[in-house]
Design a protein around this motif. Structure first.
Motif, mmCIF file in Angstrom:
data_model
loop_
_atom_site.group_PDB
_atom_site.id
_atom_site.type_symbol
_atom_site.label_atom_id
_atom_site.label_comp_id
_atom_site.label_asym_id
_atom_site.label_seq_id
_atom_site.Cartn_x
_atom_site.Cartn_y
_atom_site.Cartn_z
ATOM 1 N N ALA A 73 0.835 -1.206 0.000
ATOM 2 C CA ALA A 73 0.000 0.000 0.000
ATOM 3 C C ALA A 73 0.869 1.256 0.000
ATOM 4 C CB ALA A 73 -0.928 -0.011 1.209
ATOM 5 N N LEU A 74 1.920 1.265 0.817
ATOM 6 C CA LEU A 74 2.798 2.435 0.907
ATOM 7 C C LEU A 74 3.674 2.582 -0.326
ATOM 8 C CD1 LEU A 74 3.779 2.182 4.666
ATOM 9 C CD2 LEU A 74 2.380 3.946 3.591
ATOM 10 N N ARG A 75 3.932 1.502 -1.023
ATOM 11 C CA ARG A 75 4.666 1.602 -2.294
ATOM 12 C C ARG A 75 3.845 2.400 -3.299
ATOM 13 N NH1 ARG A 75 4.084 -1.799 -6.763
ATOM 14 N NH2 ARG A 75 5.749 -1.552 -8.314
ATOM 15 N N LEU A 76 2.535 2.201 -3.293
ATOM 16 C CA LEU A 76 1.656 2.908 -4.226
ATOM 17 C C LEU A 76 1.272 4.293 -3.717
ATOM 18 C CD1 LEU A 76 -0.685 -0.108 -5.048
ATOM 19 C CD2 LEU A 76 1.052 0.863 -6.565
ATOM 20 N N ASP A 77 1.200 4.432 -2.398
ATOM 21 C CA ASP A 77 0.778 5.707 -1.801
ATOM 22 C C ASP A 77 1.636 5.982 -0.568
ATOM 23 O OD1 ASP A 77 -0.531 7.981 -1.008
ATOM 24 O OD2 ASP A 77 -2.344 6.964 -0.300
ATOM 25 N N PRO A 78 2.859 6.525 -0.757
ATOM 26 C CA PRO A 78 3.801 6.688 0.358
ATOM 27 C C PRO A 78 3.308 7.584 1.486
ATOM 28 C CG PRO A 78 4.911 6.965 -1.756
ATOM 29 C CD PRO A 78 3.446 6.953 -2.034
ATOM 30 N N ASP A 79 2.404 8.529 1.205
ATOM 31 C CA ASP A 79 1.945 9.440 2.249
ATOM 32 C C ASP A 79 0.630 8.992 2.889
ATOM 33 O OD1 ASP A 79 0.704 9.894 -0.147
ATOM 34 O OD2 ASP A 79 0.640 12.065 0.030
ATOM 35 N N GLU B 259 -1.070 7.938 5.707
ATOM 36 C CA GLU B 259 -0.758 7.959 7.133
ATOM 37 C C GLU B 259 -1.364 6.779 7.880
ATOM 38 O OE1 GLU B 259 -1.894 11.706 8.708
ATOM 39 O OE2 GLU B 259 -0.352 12.838 7.609
ATOM 40 N N ASP B 260 -2.534 6.330 7.457
ATOM 41 C CA ASP B 260 -3.167 5.182 8.118
ATOM 42 C C ASP B 260 -2.335 3.917 7.923
ATOM 43 O OD1 ASP B 260 -5.296 6.694 9.038
ATOM 44 O OD2 ASP B 260 -6.487 6.357 7.232
ATOM 45 N N ALA B 261 -1.849 3.721 6.702
ATOM 46 C CA ALA B 261 -1.012 2.549 6.435
ATOM 47 C C ALA B 261 0.314 2.642 7.191
ATOM 48 C CB ALA B 261 -0.764 2.410 4.928
ATOM 49 N N GLN B 262 0.880 3.837 7.278
ATOM 50 C CA GLN B 262 2.119 4.032 8.029
ATOM 51 C C GLN B 262 1.910 3.676 9.502
ATOM 52 O OE1 GLN B 262 3.259 8.104 7.412
ATOM 53 N NE2 GLN B 262 3.685 7.827 5.232
ATOM 54 N N TYR B 263 0.821 4.162 10.068
ATOM 55 C CA TYR B 263 0.546 3.906 11.482
ATOM 56 C C TYR B 263 0.318 2.415 11.734
ATOM 57 C CZ TYR B 263 -1.848 3.925 15.983
ATOM 58 O OH TYR B 263 -2.214 3.660 17.274
ATOM 59 N N ARG C 45 15.697 11.683 2.537
ATOM 60 C CA ARG C 45 14.828 10.498 2.536
ATOM 61 C C ARG C 45 13.422 10.843 3.019
ATOM 62 N NH1 ARG C 45 17.524 5.535 2.167
ATOM 63 N NH2 ARG C 45 19.791 5.641 2.421
ATOM 64 N N SER C 46 13.348 11.606 4.105
ATOM 65 C CA SER C 46 12.039 11.932 4.667
ATOM 66 C C SER C 46 11.202 12.773 3.703
ATOM 67 C CB SER C 46 12.203 12.663 6.010
ATOM 68 O OG SER C 46 12.887 13.896 5.829
ATOM 69 N N TRP C 47 11.846 13.691 2.983
ATOM 70 C CA TRP C 47 11.120 14.513 2.028
ATOM 71 C C TRP C 47 10.686 13.715 0.809
ATOM 72 C CZ3 TRP C 47 8.855 19.131 1.326
ATOM 73 C CH2 TRP C 47 8.998 20.068 2.350
ATOM 74 N N VAL C 48 11.561 12.873 0.296
ATOM 75 C CA VAL C 48 11.232 12.103 -0.906
ATOM 76 C C VAL C 48 10.035 11.193 -0.665
ATOM 77 C CG1 VAL C 48 12.048 10.264 -2.427
ATOM 78 C CG2 VAL C 48 13.531 12.196 -1.921
ATOM 79 N N THR C 49 9.993 10.586 0.512
ATOM 80 C CA THR C 49 8.951 9.594 0.778
ATOM 81 C C THR C 49 7.627 10.197 1.223
ATOM 82 O OG1 THR C 49 9.826 9.336 3.037
ATOM 83 C CG2 THR C 49 10.606 7.792 1.364
ATOM 84 N N THR C 50 7.520 11.519 1.253
ATOM 85 C CA THR C 50 6.254 12.129 1.656
ATOM 86 C C THR C 50 5.194 12.040 0.572
ATOM 87 O OG1 THR C 50 7.094 14.296 0.952
ATOM 88 C CG2 THR C 50 7.279 13.744 3.294
ATOM 89 N N HIS C 51 5.602 11.870 -0.687
ATOM 90 C CA HIS C 51 4.636 11.840 -1.781
ATOM 91 C C HIS C 51 4.982 10.733 -2.777
ATOM 92 C CE1 HIS C 51 2.827 15.508 -0.343
ATOM 93 N NE2 HIS C 51 3.949 16.185 -0.484
ATOM 94 N N ILE D 84 12.127 11.185 -9.732
ATOM 95 C CA ILE D 84 12.992 10.142 -10.282
ATOM 96 C C ILE D 84 13.379 9.139 -9.201
ATOM 97 C CG2 ILE D 84 15.260 9.687 -11.288
ATOM 98 C CD1 ILE D 84 15.005 12.383 -12.741
ATOM 99 N N VAL D 85 13.722 9.656 -8.005
ATOM 100 C CA VAL D 85 14.097 8.767 -6.899
ATOM 101 C C VAL D 85 12.926 7.886 -6.500
ATOM 102 C CG1 VAL D 85 14.777 8.703 -4.462
ATOM 103 C CG2 VAL D 85 15.885 10.301 -6.036
ATOM 104 N N GLN D 86 11.733 8.475 -6.412
ATOM 105 C CA GLN D 86 10.561 7.689 -6.050
ATOM 106 C C GLN D 86 10.216 6.674 -7.132
ATOM 107 O OE1 GLN D 86 9.851 7.277 -3.072
ATOM 108 N NE2 GLN D 86 7.841 8.176 -2.752
ATOM 109 N N ARG D 87 10.458 7.040 -8.393
ATOM 110 C CA ARG D 87 10.194 6.109 -9.490
ATOM 111 C C ARG D 87 11.140 4.912 -9.393
ATOM 112 N NH1 ARG D 87 6.360 3.935 -12.459
ATOM 113 N NH2 ARG D 87 7.277 2.816 -14.225
ATOM 114 N N CYS D 88 12.395 5.177 -9.096
ATOM 115 C CA CYS D 88 13.359 4.078 -8.936
ATOM 116 C C CYS D 88 12.975 3.196 -7.753
ATOM 117 C CB CYS D 88 14.764 4.636 -8.746
ATOM 118 S SG CYS D 88 15.436 5.478 -10.200
#
Length: 270
Positions: A93-99, A101-105, A131-137, A191-195
């Motif tokens: 789920a987080l691979r498709l939608d990194p932000d 919050e419910d899945a993160q929790y 890392r924290s910024w890239v994975t927000t979206h 690009i980083v998120q795509r990789c």
């Protein structure tokens, strides 16, 4: 127009209308089928028939590649106390939608029930910030922001060239520089998120426990036991079926990989 021509035209029109209605019905049925299946899965979940709901969610999530469906699947697996499957579903789920919050929790909650504990490897503060910024979206979100910044860049550039007053041209210049920097930054993030999205090395331990060795041999030194739900990164696969994996604390080791020991976070094509 003769009566014969009118008769032929009316029949052709009627046939075309029937064909359009038939195709529309097929399209509507195809579009509504997944919704009906999800409704069935939701009803099963509400009725606490978790095993049946898990089967429905798993089929839908794998076919539609939906973050929401993987999230629902993770919730069902958690109810069934199937921690490894729950971790796998939340990771997908987080691979498709990194932000999400419910899945993160919920993923963090499931990991409190896992046997393995790891300390995070030390890294420079700017690496952690990146890392924290890239994975927000997600990839799509960063791509959209990148497009928005490049549009604003050209708008500011136009203001710089055709602005009637000096302060307008100066403002256009500095705004254009700012937008260009934001465009470059969001493009790099995309690009980083795509990789990362295409990364096929992350996997979850699915068995109760598996031994980690220093080399691809059962007679080599044993490092530790890994338990279900632990996330590893696969770096190599030997011809004898040994996996070189990296653990969350950046340490490495080999584990034997008979079928079912690990499951890749990126779903395999079926």
């Amino acid at each position: 127009m003769s009566r014969i021509s009118y008769f032929v035209m009316s029949r052709v029109s009627a046939a075309l209308m029937l064909l359009i209605m038939f195709l529309a019905a097929l399209t509507g049925a195809a579009a509504s089928a997944p919704v009906a299946d999800k409704s069935t899965a939701d009803s099963l979940y509400a009725a606490k028939q978790y095993e049946a709901a898990a089967k429905q969610y798993a089929v839908l999530a794998d076919s539609l590649q939906s973050a929401d469906l993987y999230y629902n699947l993770g919730n069902v697996q958690y109810k069934l106390k199937q921690n490894a499957l729950a971790v796998l579903a939340y990771e997908r789920a987080l691979r498709l939608d990194p932000d999400n919050e419910d899945a993160q929790y919920n993923l963090a909650l499931v990991r409190t029930n896992l046997a393995d504990r790891f300390s995070k490897p030390s890294e420079m503060f700017f690496v952690s910030w990146f890392r924290s910024w890239v994975t927000t979206h997600s990839v799509g979100h960063w791509t959209w922001l990148s497009f928005l910044w490049i549009v604003l860049f050209f708008a500011a550039l136009i203001l710089y060239f055709i602005g009637p007053r000096m302060w307008q041209r100066k403002s256009g210049f500095f705004v254009a520089i700012f937008c260009l920097l934001c465009f470059l930054l969001t493009t790099i993030f995309a690009i980083v998120q795509r990789c990362k999205f295409s990364n096929n090395s992350d996997a979850i331990i699915m068995v109760e426990e598996v031994q980690l060795f220093t080399s691809p041999s059962a007679s080599s030194k044993r490092i530790r036991l890994l338990h279900e739900g632990t996330k590893v990164s696969i770096h190599d696969l030997t011809k004898d079926g040994w996996l070189l994996v990296e653990l969350p604390d950046a340490s490495e080791g080999y584990l034997k990989n008979p079928p079912g020991v690990v499951e890749l976070v990126v779903p395999s094509a079926k």
